[in-house]
Design an enzyme around this catalytic site. Structure first.
Site, PDB file in Angstrom:
ATOM      1  N   LYS A 163      26.355  -2.791  36.167  1.00  0.00           N
ATOM      2  CA  LYS A 163      25.002  -3.496  35.927  1.00  0.00           C
ATOM      3  C   LYS A 163      23.882  -3.589  34.763  1.00  0.00           C
ATOM      4  O   LYS A 163      23.840  -4.461  33.967  1.00  0.00           O
ATOM      5  CB  LYS A 163      23.630  -4.073  36.931  1.00  0.00           C
ATOM      6  CG  LYS A 163      25.343  -4.575  38.156  1.00  0.00           C
ATOM      7  CD  LYS A 163      24.983  -5.759  38.878  1.00  0.00           C
ATOM      8  CE  LYS A 163      25.214  -6.134  40.031  1.00  0.00           C
ATOM      9  NZ  LYS A 163      26.448  -4.806  41.239  1.00  0.00           N
TER      10      LYS A 163
HETATM   11  C1  LIG Z   1      27.585  -5.516  41.743  1.00  0.00           C
HETATM   12  C2  LIG Z   1      28.574  -5.208  41.900  1.00  0.00           C
HETATM   13  C3  LIG Z   1      30.056  -5.560  41.888  1.00  0.00           C
HETATM   14  C4  LIG Z   1      29.941  -6.551  42.181  1.00  0.00           C
HETATM   15  O1  LIG Z   1      29.859  -6.947  40.954  1.00  0.00           O
HETATM   16  P1  LIG Z   1      30.356  -8.554  41.084  1.00  0.00           P
HETATM   17  O2  LIG Z   1      29.715  -8.655  38.701  1.00  0.00           O
HETATM   18  O3  LIG Z   1      29.380  -8.741  41.738  1.00  0.00           O
HETATM   19  O4  LIG Z   1      31.940  -9.055  41.218  1.00  0.00           O
HETATM   20  C5  LIG Z   1      30.412  -3.574  42.983  1.00  0.00           C
HETATM   21  N1  LIG Z   1      30.384  -2.571  42.557  1.00  0.00           N
HETATM   22  C6  LIG Z   1      28.883  -2.333  42.418  1.00  0.00           C
HETATM   23  C7  LIG Z   1      28.703  -0.818  42.808  1.00  0.00           C
HETATM   24  C8  LIG Z   1      28.238  -3.382  42.334  1.00  0.00           C
HETATM   25  O5  LIG Z   1      26.570  -2.822  42.095  1.00  0.00           O
END
Ligand SMILES: *Cc1c(COP(=O)(O)O)cnc(C)c1O
Length: 462
Positions: free
Chosen positions: A112
């Site tokens: 993210k």
């Molecule tokens: C947010 C997240 C996901 C899922 O991603 P999305 O964009 O919500 O599908 C998977 N793994 C980790 C470690 C995350 O932080």
């Protein structure tokens, strides 16, 4: 470049407006009116370029005239300068034809950061120019919130409030949200699940008086700018493995459908992606929906991959919009049905979805077994989300097409689960080794819209 709402009833916006707004006023999500296509020779020319240069070339057509080229290059440079790896998103080989795309070298150790660091710099640049202030409110299952706080802390024109489900995030995630001391950062522990936190944030956006009064801005994965930032690493990794001369496939550990939707945009832009595989944990609504067309949430069961413990997958609405021929009315109706329990995807729309997405599920025991096995066969320690991806990828791999699994978090972000599975406690990278010693600052809140809004207004008036 114009942006339209998936529910067809909100005004068209520019990139800047869509970015600063987040959720559309009709409850929908903004998507580009048209996806720009990149010529094959322009994809060829990405080979050997820096991550930042690829980011510039891939994202530039989506921005319209929001920033000059020089401004946008500066924004990108600042966004990724805090990453702990020169390649930003390095590829590691797991097995013949199977690769891991490490997306956890940013400041909070999860993918993210790629979107959030960029959006922080985009907001800062846009708001400085207009002299405005905004209040950012976000819901998190753990990783979005820490990434947002890290990206926005200390910025002049922004206050950031993050709602996380009390007791349902890992200690590292919690500490990353509660230890920054900047006064524009507010970590709120809500009494409920992630879906409650996300619902309250949506409620705040639908309370127009509050929304306009505090100049609310959203940075959850529904924000188009976040999806856009994630398109970039599909290009860098595919090109590194020979695209556009050969096809590649991706498997993506999925919760809110944001990361995998970015892969779909890359494909629409002309990147030769063979298959996009949705990998879910035991909260498998997306796998069930893609298998049988039924989208009925049946309650979240907490797992060792908590960032995917989601039953209302926000960005799936964007995929539905395309699958229903960009009919905002049809999407609005599905979302109404969802409020009263769930919906069925029509046969035609399901076929369209299946033309792009495959899916699989990985339960808790399989997740732990995968962490243990990959440690033994490759020496890699996987975080539980990545392990879900690796397991599902193995079931979808084809001999002639390389498979890239997205490694969404560093194992040290989920040390208990990793230690239980592999018998090794993954250490934090040295640059954040003192996280467990820093002081925490957090405000508990009830799962109640009025109480949350009052708290935010109070904090802003100080
Ligand atoms: C947010 C997240 C996901 C899922 O991603 P999305 O964009 O919500 O599908 C998977 N793994 C980790 C470690 C995350 O932080």
């Amino acid at each position: 470049m114009k942006y339209v709402s998936t529910r067809g009833q909100a005004p068209e916006l520019s990139f800047e407006e869509a970015m600063l707004t987040g959720l559309a006023r009709d409850g929908g999500l903004y998507v580009p009116a048209e996806v720009p296509v990149m010529a094959a020779e322009d994809i060829v020319a990405l080979a050997g370029q820096s991550y930042e240069e690829v980011a510039f070339r891939v994202m530039r057509p989506f921005l319209g005239d929001t920033f000059t080229d020089d401004e946008f290059r500066d924004i990108i440079a600042r966004a990724y300068s805090g990453f702990g790896h020169a390649a930003r998103a390095p590829l590691v080989q797991l097995d013949q034809g199977h690769f891991l795309l490490e997306l956890f070298h940013g400041p909070t150790l999860a993918f993210k950061d790629f979107a959030m660091q960029l959006i922080g710099q985009l907001f800062e640049a846009a708001l400085k120019r207009s002299g405005q202030r905004v209040t950012i409110v976000g819901a998190t299952s753990g990783d979005t919130g820490s990434a947002a706080i890290e990206a926005f802390k200390g910025l002049d024109a922004v206050d950031v409030f993050i709602l996380f489900p009390h007791g349902r995030v890992s200690e590292v995630q919690r500490r990353q949200m509660t230890t920054p001391s900047e006064s524009n950062v507010h970590a709120l522990a809500i009494d409920g699940h992630f879906d409650d936190a996300q619902a309250r944030v949506k409620d705040m956006f639908n309370d127009f008086e509050f929304r306009d009064g505090v100049r609310l801005a959203g940075v959850n994965s529904i924000n188009w700018a976040r999806v856009l930032a994630q398109v970039v690493y599909y290009f860098t990794s595919a090109v590194a493995l020979g695209a556009p001369h050969r096809k590649v496939s991706f498997t993506v550990p999925t919760g809110n459908f944001g990361d995998i939707f970015a892969g779909y945009i890359a494909k629409r832009m002309g990147l030769p992606i063979d298959r996009l595989v949705v990998a879910t944990n035991q909260n498998d609504i997306l796998h069930r929906c893609l298998s049988a067309g039924d989208y009925t949430p049946d309650g979240v069961i907490p797992s060792i991959s908590p960032s995917m413990d989601i039953q209302v997958s926000s960005n799936f609405e964007r995929a539905l919009f395309d699958a229903y021929g960009r009919e905002g009315g049809a999407v609005a109706q599905l979302m109404d049905e969802l409020k009263s329990g769930g919906f069925h995807v029509s046969q035609g729309a399901l076929e369209t979805l299946r033309a792009h997405f495959e899916s699989g599920r990985c339960d808790e025991d399989e997740t732990r077994a995968t962490i243990k096995r990959l440690r033994a066969t490759t020496g890699e320690l996987l975080c539980p989300h990545t392990a879900v991806g690796v397991k599902v990828a193995e079931e979808h791999i084809r001999p002639d097409v390389p498979m890239i699994t997205l490694a969404t978090a560093h194992p040290a972000k989920f040390p208990d689960a990793v230690e239980e599975a592999a018998g090794i406690r993954p250490p934090l990278p040295p640059r954040m080794a003192d996280l467990y010693e820093r002081d925490e600052r957090v405000t508990p809140v009830a799962n109640d819209l009025a109480a949350i809004e009052t708290l935010i207004k109070e904090r802003l008036s100080k």
